[in-house]
Write a protein that holds these residues in place. Structure first.
Motif, PDB file in Angstrom:
ATOM      1  N   ILE A  26       0.905  -1.472   0.060  1.00  0.00           N
ATOM      2  CA  ILE A  26      -0.157  -0.058  -0.249  1.00  0.00           C
ATOM      3  C   ILE A  26       0.540   1.030   0.143  1.00  0.00           C
ATOM      4  CG2 ILE A  26      -2.256   1.281   1.046  1.00  0.00           C
ATOM      5  CD1 ILE A  26      -2.765  -1.491   0.398  1.00  0.00           C
ATOM      6  N   LEU A  27       0.455   2.750  -0.488  1.00  0.00           N
ATOM      7  CA  LEU A  27       1.433   3.384  -1.052  1.00  0.00           C
ATOM      8  C   LEU A  27       0.523   4.585  -1.658  1.00  0.00           C
ATOM      9  CD1 LEU A  27       3.199   3.691  -3.918  1.00  0.00           C
ATOM     10  CD2 LEU A  27       1.624   2.094  -3.925  1.00  0.00           C
ATOM     11  N   ALA A  28       0.319   5.787  -1.050  1.00  0.00           N
ATOM     12  CA  ALA A  28      -0.302   6.941  -1.552  1.00  0.00           C
ATOM     13  C   ALA A  28       0.647   7.585  -2.274  1.00  0.00           C
ATOM     14  CB  ALA A  28      -0.104   7.740  -0.038  1.00  0.00           C
ATOM     15  N   GLY A  29      -0.236   8.555  -3.379  1.00  0.00           N
ATOM     16  CA  GLY A  29       1.307   9.296  -4.363  1.00  0.00           C
ATOM     17  C   GLY A  29       0.030  10.049  -5.165  1.00  0.00           C
ATOM     18  N   ILE A  30       0.226  10.300  -6.322  1.00  0.00           N
ATOM     19  CA  ILE A  30      -0.481  11.286  -7.339  1.00  0.00           C
ATOM     20  C   ILE A  30      -0.938  10.395  -8.722  1.00  0.00           C
ATOM     21  CG2 ILE A  30      -0.653  13.579  -8.425  1.00  0.00           C
ATOM     22  CD1 ILE A  30       1.012  14.718  -5.641  1.00  0.00           C
ATOM     23  N   ASP A  31      -2.056  10.354  -9.135  1.00  0.00           N
ATOM     24  CA  ASP A  31      -1.537   9.531 -10.396  1.00  0.00           C
ATOM     25  C   ASP A  31      -1.127  10.515 -11.707  1.00  0.00           C
ATOM     26  OD1 ASP A  31      -4.027  11.085 -10.618  1.00  0.00           O
ATOM     27  OD2 ASP A  31      -5.642   9.217 -11.032  1.00  0.00           O
ATOM     28  N   TYR A  32      -1.888  10.325 -13.014  1.00  0.00           N
ATOM     29  CA  TYR A  32      -1.428  10.637 -14.151  1.00  0.00           C
ATOM     30  C   TYR A  32      -1.709  12.271 -13.864  1.00  0.00           C
ATOM     31  CZ  TYR A  32      -5.345   8.481 -15.683  1.00  0.00           C
ATOM     32  OH  TYR A  32      -6.773   8.021 -15.903  1.00  0.00           O
ATOM     33  N   ARG A  33      -3.356  12.393 -13.183  1.00  0.00           N
ATOM     34  CA  ARG A  33      -3.975  13.113 -13.344  1.00  0.00           C
ATOM     35  C   ARG A  33      -3.493  14.272 -12.375  1.00  0.00           C
ATOM     36  NH1 ARG A  33      -9.252  10.963 -11.299  1.00  0.00           N
ATOM     37  NH2 ARG A  33      -8.000   9.354  -9.720  1.00  0.00           N
ATOM     38  N   GLY A  34      -2.547  14.147 -11.702  1.00  0.00           N
ATOM     39  CA  GLY A  34      -2.661  14.725 -10.586  1.00  0.00           C
ATOM     40  C   GLY A  34      -3.063  14.888  -9.542  1.00  0.00           C
ATOM     41  N   VAL A  35      -3.817  14.150  -9.118  1.00  0.00           N
ATOM     42  CA  VAL A  35      -4.709  13.613  -7.947  1.00  0.00           C
ATOM     43  C   VAL A  35      -3.949  13.071  -7.275  1.00  0.00           C
ATOM     44  CG1 VAL A  35      -7.137  13.219  -7.966  1.00  0.00           C
ATOM     45  CG2 VAL A  35      -6.696  14.172  -9.343  1.00  0.00           C
ATOM     46  N   PRO A  36      -4.240  13.606  -5.633  1.00  0.00           N
ATOM     47  CA  PRO A  36      -3.558  12.413  -4.902  1.00  0.00           C
ATOM     48  C   PRO A  36      -4.611  11.223  -4.506  1.00  0.00           C
ATOM     49  CG  PRO A  36      -3.724  14.333  -3.697  1.00  0.00           C
ATOM     50  CD  PRO A  36      -4.889  14.451  -5.461  1.00  0.00           C
ATOM     51  N   VAL A  37      -3.761  10.229  -4.357  1.00  0.00           N
ATOM     52  CA  VAL A  37      -4.614   8.346  -4.620  1.00  0.00           C
ATOM     53  C   VAL A  37      -3.819   7.705  -3.547  1.00  0.00           C
ATOM     54  CG1 VAL A  37      -5.493   8.182  -7.252  1.00  0.00           C
ATOM     55  CG2 VAL A  37      -3.107   7.787  -6.457  1.00  0.00           C
ATOM     56  N   TRP A  38      -4.747   6.860  -3.017  1.00  0.00           N
ATOM     57  CA  TRP A  38      -3.967   4.971  -2.438  1.00  0.00           C
ATOM     58  C   TRP A  38      -3.883   4.395  -3.315  1.00  0.00           C
ATOM     59  CZ3 TRP A  38      -1.942   5.005   2.010  1.00  0.00           C
ATOM     60  CH2 TRP A  38      -1.768   6.527   3.399  1.00  0.00           C
ATOM     61  N   ALA A  39      -2.786   3.492  -3.201  1.00  0.00           N
ATOM     62  CA  ALA A  39      -2.710   1.924  -4.467  1.00  0.00           C
ATOM     63  C   ALA A  39      -2.771   1.114  -3.516  1.00  0.00           C
ATOM     64  CB  ALA A  39      -1.869   2.697  -5.042  1.00  0.00           C
ATOM     65  N   ALA A  40      -3.014   0.523  -4.360  1.00  0.00           N
ATOM     66  CA  ALA A  40      -2.134  -1.225  -3.478  1.00  0.00           C
ATOM     67  C   ALA A  40      -1.902  -1.875  -4.949  1.00  0.00           C
ATOM     68  CB  ALA A  40      -3.086  -2.229  -3.159  1.00  0.00           C
ATOM     69  N   ALA A  41       0.168  -1.751  -4.964  1.00  0.00           N
ATOM     70  CA  ALA A  41       0.694  -2.914  -6.376  1.00  0.00           C
ATOM     71  C   ALA A  41       1.360  -3.949  -5.305  1.00  0.00           C
ATOM     72  CB  ALA A  41       1.413  -1.629  -5.903  1.00  0.00           C
ATOM     73  N   ARG A  42       0.815  -5.133  -6.473  1.00  0.00           N
ATOM     74  CA  ARG A  42       1.333  -6.399  -6.918  1.00  0.00           C
ATOM     75  C   ARG A  42       1.578  -6.852  -7.869  1.00  0.00           C
ATOM     76  NH1 ARG A  42       0.170  -5.424  -2.213  1.00  0.00           N
ATOM     77  NH2 ARG A  42      -1.101  -6.406  -0.490  1.00  0.00           N
ATOM     78  N   ALA A  43       3.074  -7.412  -7.869  1.00  0.00           N
ATOM     79  CA  ALA A  43       2.909  -8.318  -8.998  1.00  0.00           C
ATOM     80  C   ALA A  43       2.612  -9.287  -9.595  1.00  0.00           C
ATOM     81  CB  ALA A  43       5.120  -8.130  -8.457  1.00  0.00           C
ATOM     82  N   ILE A  44       2.362  -9.750 -11.096  1.00  0.00           N
ATOM     83  CA  ILE A  44       1.774 -10.822 -11.288  1.00  0.00           C
ATOM     84  C   ILE A  44       2.921 -11.715 -11.679  1.00  0.00           C
ATOM     85  CG2 ILE A  44       0.662 -11.596 -13.673  1.00  0.00           C
ATOM     86  CD1 ILE A  44      -0.881  -8.555 -13.761  1.00  0.00           C
ATOM     87  N   PRO A  45       2.704 -12.846 -11.154  1.00  0.00           N
ATOM     88  CA  PRO A  45       3.799 -13.662 -10.981  1.00  0.00           C
ATOM     89  C   PRO A  45       4.034 -14.724 -12.764  1.00  0.00           C
ATOM     90  CG  PRO A  45       2.333 -14.386  -9.453  1.00  0.00           C
ATOM     91  CD  PRO A  45       1.855 -12.960  -9.833  1.00  0.00           C
ATOM     92  N   ASN A  46       5.317 -15.109 -12.444  1.00  0.00           N
ATOM     93  CA  ASN A  46       5.604 -14.863 -13.441  1.00  0.00           C
ATOM     94  C   ASN A  46       5.494 -14.415 -15.366  1.00  0.00           C
ATOM     95  OD1 ASN A  46       6.135 -17.872 -12.571  1.00  0.00           O
ATOM     96  ND2 ASN A  46       4.116 -18.593 -13.043  1.00  0.00           N
ATOM     97  N   SER A  47       5.654 -13.201 -14.821  1.00  0.00           N
ATOM     98  CA  SER A  47       5.493 -11.991 -15.876  1.00  0.00           C
ATOM     99  C   SER A  47       6.048 -11.036 -15.296  1.00  0.00           C
ATOM    100  CB  SER A  47       4.139 -11.696 -16.336  1.00  0.00           C
ATOM    101  OG  SER A  47       3.200 -10.808 -14.864  1.00  0.00           O
ATOM    102  N   PRO A  48       6.185  -9.960 -16.535  1.00  0.00           N
ATOM    103  CA  PRO A  48       7.766  -8.478 -16.313  1.00  0.00           C
ATOM    104  C   PRO A  48       5.994  -8.070 -15.814  1.00  0.00           C
ATOM    105  CG  PRO A  48       6.968  -8.909 -18.119  1.00  0.00           C
ATOM    106  CD  PRO A  48       6.627 -10.171 -18.096  1.00  0.00           C
ATOM    107  N   TRP A  49       4.906  -8.097 -15.700  1.00  0.00           N
ATOM    108  CA  TRP A  49       3.237  -7.110 -15.109  1.00  0.00           C
ATOM    109  C   TRP A  49       3.509  -6.625 -13.785  1.00  0.00           C
ATOM    110  CZ3 TRP A  49       1.214  -4.488 -19.525  1.00  0.00           C
ATOM    111  CH2 TRP A  49       1.294  -4.658 -20.468  1.00  0.00           C
ATOM    112  N   SER A  50       2.740  -5.930 -13.614  1.00  0.00           N
ATOM    113  CA  SER A  50       2.097  -5.563 -11.936  1.00  0.00           C
ATOM    114  C   SER A  50       0.785  -5.286 -12.330  1.00  0.00           C
ATOM    115  CB  SER A  50       3.078  -4.210 -11.510  1.00  0.00           C
ATOM    116  OG  SER A  50       4.671  -4.954 -10.725  1.00  0.00           O
TER     117      SER A  50
END
Length: 350
Positions: A13-37
């Motif tokens: 879990i992390l706090a940040g600013i997305d491409y719109r410039g709007v403050p957001v809370w996000a959850a990031a997870r890596a997709i197993p066996n792939s370069p994607w998240s």
């Protein structure tokens, strides 16, 4: 950017600013066996706005509660005496209900219940007591507990009373007598209690006639089997799971030129020759694990001479059907063996 953090390998879990410039809370997870998240996000305003609204509501609510509390305080001061009376009435009502419930339980209990004063005069008795002793309730409540004792048991009454007083309670067995003169055994639990500043004695009495009959039948059964074992011309032993000899009949003790009492409560190694004791231990393990009889035969050296014995090891089972101890019956080897039908099994002479 949460997306950039995910690409760099961040997970959580992390706090940040997305491409719109709007403050957001996000959850990031890596997709197993792939370069994607995978990134899931929510605008921070969607979280904080309801909280701010709730805070404003709480402040308003607190203000309302303060006003209400002031009014309630005035009402409490006015109605305090009425509330006290109400509580006293409720306590008395609950006490009456509890007393009625206890009286119902006592009256319809399967055990005899008597309440006696400090002179052991009966002041209350349940329905079971009336039925068990055969006296009308009015007559029973005029009697003394001593009157319910069988004549041969009345001498112990004073001693029982003394112990109840000293120990604040006593469980004991005695004999009671019914109105028709029938004597029956009982188990009584008597204790002193305080009621409205007075000492009373409560006795819970159980008719143990059936239990005594069962105990007598068990003793008779044990005596029959003991008589059979002692009269048998076979070497009969009862051996515990830990290899301790619990019983040996006279014929079996003669094998060692000893008395039965010299052999009981001793380990196999102290009774049998070492090679026989080891063989017995191995055989007992098999019997207790399988819970099935085991037959064996062989030549063994005893103080009474060199004997060729045939032996049955049969597990004694408890009420649940599990092996408890194992009796052993040995005899001179016969040309034919008869499978045992019960725990006192043994082979027959040729």
């Amino acid at each position: 950017l949460p997306a950039a953090a995910a690409v760099r390998g961040y997970e959580g879990i992390l706090a940040g600013i997305d491409y719109r410039g709007v403050p957001v809370w996000a959850a990031a997870r890596a997709i197993p066996n792939s370069p994607w998240s995978l990134v899931a996000k929510i605008d921070a305003a969607e979280i904080t706005t309801p909280m701010e609204a709730s805070a404003r509501f709480v402040l308003v609510l607190i203000g309302v509660f303060v006003l209400i509390a002031a009014g309630v305080t005035a009402l409490i001061a006015r109605n305090q005496q009425l509330g006290l009376y109400r509580k006293q009435y409720e306590a008395e009502r609950q006490g009456r209900n509890l007393a009625l419930q206890l009286d119902h339980l006592s009256r319809h209990a399967n055990d005899i219940i008597l309440l006696m004063d400090d002179q052991y005069r009966i002041v209350q008795a349940n329905e079971r007591a009336v039925a068990a002793y055969g006296y009308p309730r009015e007559q029973l409540l005029r009697m003394n507990a001593r009157d319910l004792r069988a004549p041969q048991a009345r001498d112990a009454f004073d001693e029982n009373v003394k112990r109840v007083t000293e120990d604040e309670g006593l469980v004991y067995e005695t004999l009671n007598i019914r109105r028709d003169g029938t004597i029956f055994p009982v188990e009584a639990s008597t204790r002193s209690i305080e009621l409205e500043g007075k000492t009373y004695y409560q006795a819970i009495i159980r008719d143990i006639t059936e239990r005594k009959r069962a105990e007598q039948a068990l003793r008779a059964s044990e005596e029959r089997y003991r008589t059979l074992a002692e009269a048998a011309h076979d070497h009969i032993y009862v051996i515990n799971r830990d290899g301790t000899v619990e019983y040996v009949n006279r014929f079996g003790a003669n094998l060692f030129r000893a008395r039965p009492e010299d052999l009981v409560h001793k380990p196999l190694s102290a009774v049998f020759p070492s090679e026989v004791a080891e063989a017995y231990k191995a055989a007992l393990t098999l019997v207790f694990e399988s819970e099935e009889p085991l037959y064996a035969e062989g030549i063994t050296e005893f103080p009474s001479g060199r004997l060729w014995l045939s032996t049955w090891l049969v597990p004694l089972k408890d009420a649940a059907g599990h092996a408890r101890t194992s009796p052993s019956a040995s005899r001179w080897k016969s040309k034919r063996s008869v499978a045992p039908s019960n725990w006192l099994c043994c082979t027959t002479r040729a």
